[in-house]
Scaffold this motif. Structure first.
Motif, short mmCIF file in Angstrom:
data_model
loop_
_atom_site.label_atom_id
_atom_site.label_comp_id
_atom_site.label_asym_id
_atom_site.label_seq_id
_atom_site.Cartn_x
_atom_site.Cartn_y
_atom_site.Cartn_z
N VAL A 38 -71.26 -7.23 -4.29
CA VAL A 38 -70.33 -6.70 -3.29
C VAL A 38 -69.80 -5.37 -3.80
O VAL A 38 -69.39 -5.27 -4.97
N VAL A 39 -69.81 -4.35 -2.97
CA VAL A 39 -69.40 -3.01 -3.42
C VAL A 39 -68.26 -2.44 -2.58
O VAL A 39 -68.13 -2.75 -1.40
N SER A 40 -67.47 -1.62 -3.24
CA SER A 40 -66.43 -0.83 -2.58
C SER A 40 -67.01 0.52 -2.16
O SER A 40 -68.16 0.85 -2.51
N ALA A 41 -66.21 1.30 -1.45
CA ALA A 41 -66.58 2.69 -1.18
C ALA A 41 -66.46 3.49 -2.47
O ALA A 41 -65.74 3.11 -3.40
N MET A 42 -67.18 4.59 -2.55
CA MET A 42 -67.04 5.48 -3.70
C MET A 42 -65.59 5.91 -3.85
O MET A 42 -64.89 6.11 -2.86
N SER A 43 -65.15 6.05 -5.09
CA SER A 43 -63.76 6.41 -5.37
C SER A 43 -63.34 7.65 -4.58
O SER A 43 -64.03 8.68 -4.60
N GLY A 44 -62.23 7.55 -3.87
CA GLY A 44 -61.69 8.67 -3.11
C GLY A 44 -62.13 8.73 -1.67
O GLY A 44 -61.49 9.40 -0.85
N VAL A 45 -63.22 8.02 -1.32
CA VAL A 45 -63.75 8.11 0.04
C VAL A 45 -62.79 7.49 1.06
O VAL A 45 -62.55 8.06 2.13
#
Length: 399
Positions: A38-45
């Protein structure tokens, strides 16, 4: 083994780091494990997309914001899947919809109702690494929803519980749970094991390693949960049941929450049901209230003080606009400092020790709230980090 791994924004902030994640996933898969990642959005996006929405209005339409915000995680999932396939592994990326995550219809902070795991199980049986976009799902009408800040943790734990995974590993840029934020107190120590209840209190009061709702769900499903670093091979911290921890310290950690605002209503009519009406109004607007203090005023009037997250203050102001007979004040220069520990159940004087230590440093306590394993105080934000260091020291958490 069936393992669910979750990688946060800093772990996937650019292509090089996504490749690093792909390498870790590949290493785990090559040991014969089945994997859901499971992944998050790229940092800051996510913040960038929020900024776009707030360019047009302070309160953008929440349904439309969910459509925009959910794109960040889908991009990361697809890129990680591309990297894994390029390494000769079978991987397939899924949106929240394709992963079968069904939620209620509360946009920007939806709750997961259930997960239809049929498609994920099919892919796993065919030897695929499933790469799921965190932080999102769909409601019964097929509308895209998001789970609120940190919701990718929740996605991972929910998927682990629904699939009956052997373990769920939450990867970020820190290598576990510490007695307090090491950026505030350099003497903070990593905790080897911590109970669900302690982690829930720390998470709800500002500890950013795990989202409190994900810990709550892990406890409900008895998910074996690890907090690890994407950038090391450290075993991290195990979050588990209290029965699995041999020695239970009186205080396990100190949490700091700077994302709080104090709301004060002076001169509200002191009539039965006034508090019920007020807090139901806030609850119906999905505003989370933490500390509450009510004091009796004069001439049939009462005063109410409570705290809400800073990012929900504007909504709270709209809700409170109907109380025209009251004087309203707002203070965003406050923070909540919390002492957490399961050992507090069987020890007296823990709170008194904290109050004395803060008083000795002339730090004024504005509000207090307690639970069986937590004591929280509201202080001026300029004394917040000092308060953390003082409490960390008096409970000898650096030893």
């Amino acid at each position: 083994m069936l393992i669910v791994q979750k990688y946060g924004g800093t772990s996937v902030m650019n292509c090089d780091r996504i490749q690093n994640v792909a390498n870790k996933v590949a290493k785990c898969a090559q040991k014969g494990n089945s994997l859901v990642v499971v992944v998050s959005a790229m940092s800051g996006v996510t913040d960038e997309i929020l900024g776009y929405g707030h360019h047009f209005t302070p309160l953008p339409n929440e349904r439309e914001m969910d459509m925009a915000l959910s794109s960040g995680e889908r991009i990361t999932a697809a890129l990680l899947s591309i990297a894994l396939n390029n390494m000769g592994l079978k991987a397939k990326s899924l949106s929240g919809r394709k992963a079968g995550i069904k939620t209620d219809s509360v946009h920007t902070k939806a709750r997961i109702k259930y997960i239809d795991t049929t498609y994920m199980r099919k892919l796993l049986s065919e030897g695929y690494i499933v790469v799921a976009a965190g932080f999102q799902g769909v409601d019964e009408n097929g509308e895209v929803t998001t789970l609120g800040r940190g919701g990718s943790d929740l996605s991972a734990v929910a998927i682990a519980g629904a699939l009956g995974a052997d373990t769920c590993e939450i990867y970020s840029d820190v290598d576990g749970v510490y007695t307090t934020d090491p950026r505030i107190e350099s003497k903070a120590k990593k905790i080897e094991k911590i109970s669900y209840d302690e982690m829930l209190e720390l998470a709800s009061m500002g500890a950013k390693v795990l989202l409190n709702r994900s810990v709550e769900l892990a406890k409900k499903w008895n998910v074996k949960l690890y907090a690890k670093s994407s950038f090391s091979e450290d075993v991290g911290t195990l979050i588990t049941g209290e029965d699995n921890i041999m020695e239970k310290p009186i205080v396990s950690g100190i949490a700091l929450n700077k994302n709080q605002a104090r709301v004060s209503l002076y001169g509200v009519s002191d009539t039965p049901g006034i508090a019920s009406h007020l807090f139901n109004t806030l609850a119906n607007a999905n505003i989370n209230v933490d500390m509450i203090v009510q004091t009796v005023g004069r001439d049939g009037k009462t005063n109410l003080d409570f705290t809400v997250p800073k990012d929900e203050l504007e909504k709270a102001k709209l809700c409170l606009a109907t109380y025209k007979d009251a004087t309203l004040e707002f203070d965003t220069e406050v923070a909540i400092v919390s002492i957490v520990g399961v050992g507090m159940k069987s020890h007296s004087g823990v709170a008194a020790k904290a109050f004395k230590a803060l008083a000795d440093e002339n730090i004024n306590i504005m509000m207090i709230s307690t639970s069986e394993i937590k004591v929280s105080v509201l202080v001026d934000i300029k004394y917040a980090e000092l308060s953390v260091r003082i409490l960390h020291s008096i409970y000898e958490l650096d030893k």
